[in-house]
Write an enzyme that holds these catalytic residues in place. Structure first.
Site, PDB file in Angstrom:
ATOM      1  N   ASP A 153       0.815  -1.211   0.000  1.00 60.28           N
ATOM      2  CA  ASP A 153       0.000   0.000   0.000  1.00 60.28           C
ATOM      3  C   ASP A 153       0.853   1.267   0.000  1.00 60.28           C
ATOM      4  O   ASP A 153       0.464   2.288  -0.562  1.00 60.28           O
ATOM      5  CB  ASP A 153      -0.930   0.001   1.214  1.00 60.28           C
ATOM      6  CG  ASP A 153      -2.093  -0.963   1.040  1.00 60.28           C
ATOM      7  OD1 ASP A 153      -2.264  -1.500  -0.068  1.00 60.28           O
ATOM      8  OD2 ASP A 153      -2.831  -1.181   2.023  1.00 60.28           O
ATOM      9  N   ALA A 195      -6.946   2.253   6.829  1.00 58.45           N
ATOM     10  CA  ALA A 195      -5.530   2.311   7.171  1.00 58.45           C
ATOM     11  C   ALA A 195      -5.387   2.692   8.648  1.00 58.45           C
ATOM     12  O   ALA A 195      -5.944   2.036   9.526  1.00 58.45           O
ATOM     13  CB  ALA A 195      -4.814   3.282   6.242  1.00 58.45           C
ATOM     14  N   ASN A 252      -6.673   5.018  10.326  1.00 55.35           N
ATOM     15  CA  ASN A 252      -7.977   5.326  10.914  1.00 55.35           C
ATOM     16  C   ASN A 252      -8.629   4.096  11.535  1.00 55.35           C
ATOM     17  O   ASN A 252      -9.166   4.154  12.643  1.00 55.35           O
ATOM     18  CB  ASN A 252      -8.881   5.919   9.829  1.00 55.35           C
ATOM     19  CG  ASN A 252     -10.313   6.112  10.291  1.00 55.35           C
ATOM     20  OD1 ASN A 252     -10.607   7.005  11.063  1.00 55.35           O
ATOM     21  ND2 ASN A 252     -11.207   5.265   9.797  1.00 55.35           N
ATOM     22  N   SER A 295      -7.073   1.370  12.580  1.00 56.48           N
ATOM     23  CA  SER A 295      -6.276   0.969  13.739  1.00 56.48           C
ATOM     24  C   SER A 295      -6.599   1.813  14.965  1.00 56.48           C
ATOM     25  O   SER A 295      -6.474   1.345  16.099  1.00 56.48           O
ATOM     26  CB  SER A 295      -4.784   1.084  13.415  1.00 56.48           C
ATOM     27  OG  SER A 295      -4.419   0.226  12.360  1.00 56.48           O
TER      28      SER A 295
END
Length: 260
Positions: free
Chosen positions: A49, A161, A163, A165
């Site tokens: 990513d 992503a 956010n 976590s």
């Protein structure tokens, strides 16, 4: 009458700086040839990513779609790596247009910094002391004082992503929202974030900036010792991502919400 499938005859390959990704690029180039970045109909990015984010930034606004294949450690934004029938896969791929956030940060010297972010704009405390922030949306103060380790403004593409976590919500693509998610909030202790219309402008003022220094990050671009940060969707700029029909980003976002 349906539109004809796009033709991707000229393919440019970019790869992360890992042996696995570089070896994959060499094999694909020997099989399908190598177009220059300027003449390419499509960019094939090999890696994880992080490599996809770098490629999105590198080709932002140039009108060339990007097709990622997973040759890295994290591949939520990447398609499955296969070397066979690449032109057919590209022709059948689903195209998704994404807009970046534009961050404008002002540091303690009064210098303004602008940078785009396809995933998120985030603020972080720089020392042992928590940051103290004031949050406004479209010039209306919504939180007079947020004491926390930081805060994230995430796009739908970036909602899975950092956010996610930080226990922020997953936003399916096409949702006209941004996720505003605190990182380890202390006060208000029960505040877990908010969903903000993507047409809005989010302004974050750093209170007691000298005592509680804060940095701001737009994807890979960092500004230290900020006093204010704004984030707003840049609708005039976009990048196109290509996904296999059976493995699209929207399907991945849905799948992530049912994983325990």
């Amino acid at each position: 009458m349906s539109e004809p499938a796009p033709s991707f005859e000229k393919i440019a390959f970019v790869a992360a700086s890992t042996p696995e990704a570089e070896a994959a690029r060499e094999r694909l180039v020997s099989r399908y040839g190598k177009a220059s970045d300027d003449e390419a109909d499509v960019i094939v990015a090999l890696g994880g990513d992080g490599m996809m984010l770098q490629t999105l930034h590198a080709f932002r606004g140039q009108g060339v779609p990007i097709y990622g294949m997973h040759r890295g450690s994290v591949g939520f934004l990447m398609n499955t790596y296969r070397e066979d029938h690449l032109p057919d896969r590209l022709a059948a791929a689903v195209q998704v247009q994404i807009h970046p956030l534009m961050m404008e940060a002002v540091d303690q010297d009064g210098v303004r910094h602008r940078a785009p972010a396809f995933n998120e704009v985030a603020l972080f405390r720089q020392t042992y002391q928590a940051g103290k922030l004031r949050v406004s949306i479209d010039d209306k103060v919504r939180l007079d004082e947020l004491i926390c380790d930081g805060v994230i403004v995430a796009t739908p593409a970036g909602s899975t992503a950092y956010n996610l976590s930080a226990h922020g919500p997953i936003l399916p693509l096409g949702t006209p929202l941004l996720a505003l998610t605190p990182i380890s909030p202390f006060r208000p202790r029960r505040w877990r974030g908010a969903l903000v219309p993507d047409k809005g402008r989010i302004d974050i003022a750093v209170l007691e900036a000298g005592k509680r220094p804060v940095s701001a990050v737009a994807d890979h671009y960092e500004v230290r010792n900020v006093v204010s940060v704004s984030a707003q969707l840049d609708v005039a700029s976009s990048s196109a991502m290509l996904f296999d029909p059976d493995h699209g980003l929207e399907e991945r976002i849905l799948r992530e919400q049912f994983v325990y």
